[in-house]
Design a protein around this motif. Structure first.
Motif, PDB file in Angstrom:
ATOM      1  N   VAL A 198       0.888  -1.400   0.216  1.00  0.00           N
ATOM      2  CA  VAL A 198      -0.082  -0.021   0.250  1.00  0.00           C
ATOM      3  C   VAL A 198       0.704   1.366   0.042  1.00  0.00           C
ATOM      4  O   VAL A 198       0.502   2.180  -0.593  1.00  0.00           O
ATOM      5  CB  VAL A 198      -0.695   0.000   1.187  1.00  0.00           C
ATOM      6  N   ALA A 199       1.855   1.294   0.812  1.00  0.00           N
ATOM      7  CA  ALA A 199       2.741   2.517   0.879  1.00  0.00           C
ATOM      8  C   ALA A 199       3.683   2.546  -0.587  1.00  0.00           C
ATOM      9  O   ALA A 199       3.594   3.558  -0.947  1.00  0.00           O
ATOM     10  CB  ALA A 199       3.749   2.299   2.217  1.00  0.00           C
ATOM     11  N   ILE A 200       3.971   1.498  -1.040  1.00  0.00           N
ATOM     12  CA  ILE A 200       4.625   1.522  -2.376  1.00  0.00           C
ATOM     13  C   ILE A 200       3.707   2.122  -3.400  1.00  0.00           C
ATOM     14  O   ILE A 200       4.066   3.078  -4.039  1.00  0.00           O
ATOM     15  CB  ILE A 200       5.210   0.154  -2.717  1.00  0.00           C
ATOM     16  N   GLY A 201       2.549   1.714  -3.383  1.00  0.00           N
ATOM     17  CA  GLY A 201       1.598   2.141  -4.344  1.00  0.00           C
ATOM     18  C   GLY A 201       1.344   3.653  -4.222  1.00  0.00           C
ATOM     19  O   GLY A 201       1.329   4.376  -5.278  1.00  0.00           O
ATOM     20  N   ILE A 202       1.164   4.168  -3.152  1.00  0.00           N
ATOM     21  CA  ILE A 202       1.130   5.500  -2.657  1.00  0.00           C
ATOM     22  C   ILE A 202       2.194   6.369  -3.169  1.00  0.00           C
ATOM     23  O   ILE A 202       2.211   7.375  -3.615  1.00  0.00           O
ATOM     24  CB  ILE A 202       0.642   5.763  -1.243  1.00  0.00           C
ATOM     25  N   ALA A 203       3.332   5.929  -2.662  1.00  0.00           N
ATOM     26  CA  ALA A 203       4.627   6.550  -3.262  1.00  0.00           C
ATOM     27  C   ALA A 203       4.658   6.530  -4.624  1.00  0.00           C
ATOM     28  O   ALA A 203       5.364   7.627  -4.928  1.00  0.00           O
ATOM     29  CB  ALA A 203       5.582   5.884  -2.344  1.00  0.00           C
ATOM     30  N   LEU A 204       4.483   5.580  -5.211  1.00  0.00           N
ATOM     31  CA  LEU A 204       4.668   5.509  -6.815  1.00  0.00           C
ATOM     32  C   LEU A 204       3.762   6.310  -7.517  1.00  0.00           C
ATOM     33  O   LEU A 204       4.048   6.877  -8.447  1.00  0.00           O
ATOM     34  CB  LEU A 204       4.833   3.956  -7.345  1.00  0.00           C
ATOM     35  N   ILE A 205       2.567   6.541  -7.008  1.00  0.00           N
ATOM     36  CA  ILE A 205       1.528   7.337  -7.450  1.00  0.00           C
ATOM     37  C   ILE A 205       2.375   9.031  -7.317  1.00  0.00           C
ATOM     38  O   ILE A 205       1.986   9.746  -8.518  1.00  0.00           O
ATOM     39  CB  ILE A 205       0.314   7.348  -7.118  1.00  0.00           C
ATOM     40  N   VAL A 206       2.450   9.177  -6.425  1.00  0.00           N
ATOM     41  CA  VAL A 206       3.028  10.773  -6.009  1.00  0.00           C
ATOM     42  C   VAL A 206       4.439  10.738  -6.764  1.00  0.00           C
ATOM     43  O   VAL A 206       4.407  11.825  -7.370  1.00  0.00           O
ATOM     44  CB  VAL A 206       3.410  10.656  -4.345  1.00  0.00           C
ATOM     45  N   CYS A 207       5.239   9.677  -6.760  1.00  0.00           N
ATOM     46  CA  CYS A 207       6.539   9.622  -7.552  1.00  0.00           C
ATOM     47  C   CYS A 207       6.166   9.920  -9.157  1.00  0.00           C
ATOM     48  O   CYS A 207       6.759  10.765  -9.610  1.00  0.00           O
ATOM     49  CB  CYS A 207       7.171   8.469  -7.412  1.00  0.00           C
ATOM     50  N   ALA A 208       5.299   9.461  -9.487  1.00  0.00           N
ATOM     51  CA  ALA A 208       4.682   9.796 -10.906  1.00  0.00           C
ATOM     52  C   ALA A 208       4.556  11.364 -11.264  1.00  0.00           C
ATOM     53  O   ALA A 208       4.932  11.874 -12.288  1.00  0.00           O
ATOM     54  CB  ALA A 208       3.609   9.197 -11.318  1.00  0.00           C
TER      55      ALA A 208
END
Length: 118
Positions: free
Chosen positions: A59-69
């Motif tokens: 979940v944290a990775i998903g959120i971080a990678l959306i922000v990262c995009a």
């Protein structure tokens, strides 16, 4: 050993994506596929690698990678030959979500395989 390889691959993929996104347009590799498919696929593979490498943090990775995009897209403001666009960030974020689902599925299958072999 497998986690080390997955983590190295995930961080290498992130570095490559940042480089390709921010570098001058002439340095960008030539696309074989439509550019939006290429963007989504890159983020799908990268996020699947991250989720497989860090199985307890999907979940944290998903959120971080959306922000990262979004942040990676905004970095294009610093390159005179590039131009950030919302649709590009959206395509990358969508690819990241698909990758999280793939990585989570991989982790679930991997967990089941470990419990059956014990």
């Amino acid at each position: 050993m497998t986690l080390t390889i997955l983590r190295t691959a995930a961080w290498t993929a992130l570095a490559a994506i940042i480089f390709v996104t921010v570098s001058p347009i002439g340095w960008r590799p030539h696309d074989v596929m439509p550019v939006n498919f290429d963007r989504a696929l890159a983020f799908t593979i990268m996020s699947a690698l991250f989720v497989a490498a860090y199985p307890r943090h999907s979940v944290a990775i998903g959120i971080a990678l959306i922000v990262c995009a979004g942040l990676i897209e905004l970095l294009q403001f610093f390159s005179p030959t590039r131009h950030p666009r919302f649709i590009d960030a959206f395509v990358k974020a969508t690819g990241a979500l698909v990758g999280v689902l793939i990585g989570s599925t991989y982790n679930m299958i991997e967990r089941r395989g470990r419990t059956k072999s014990v």
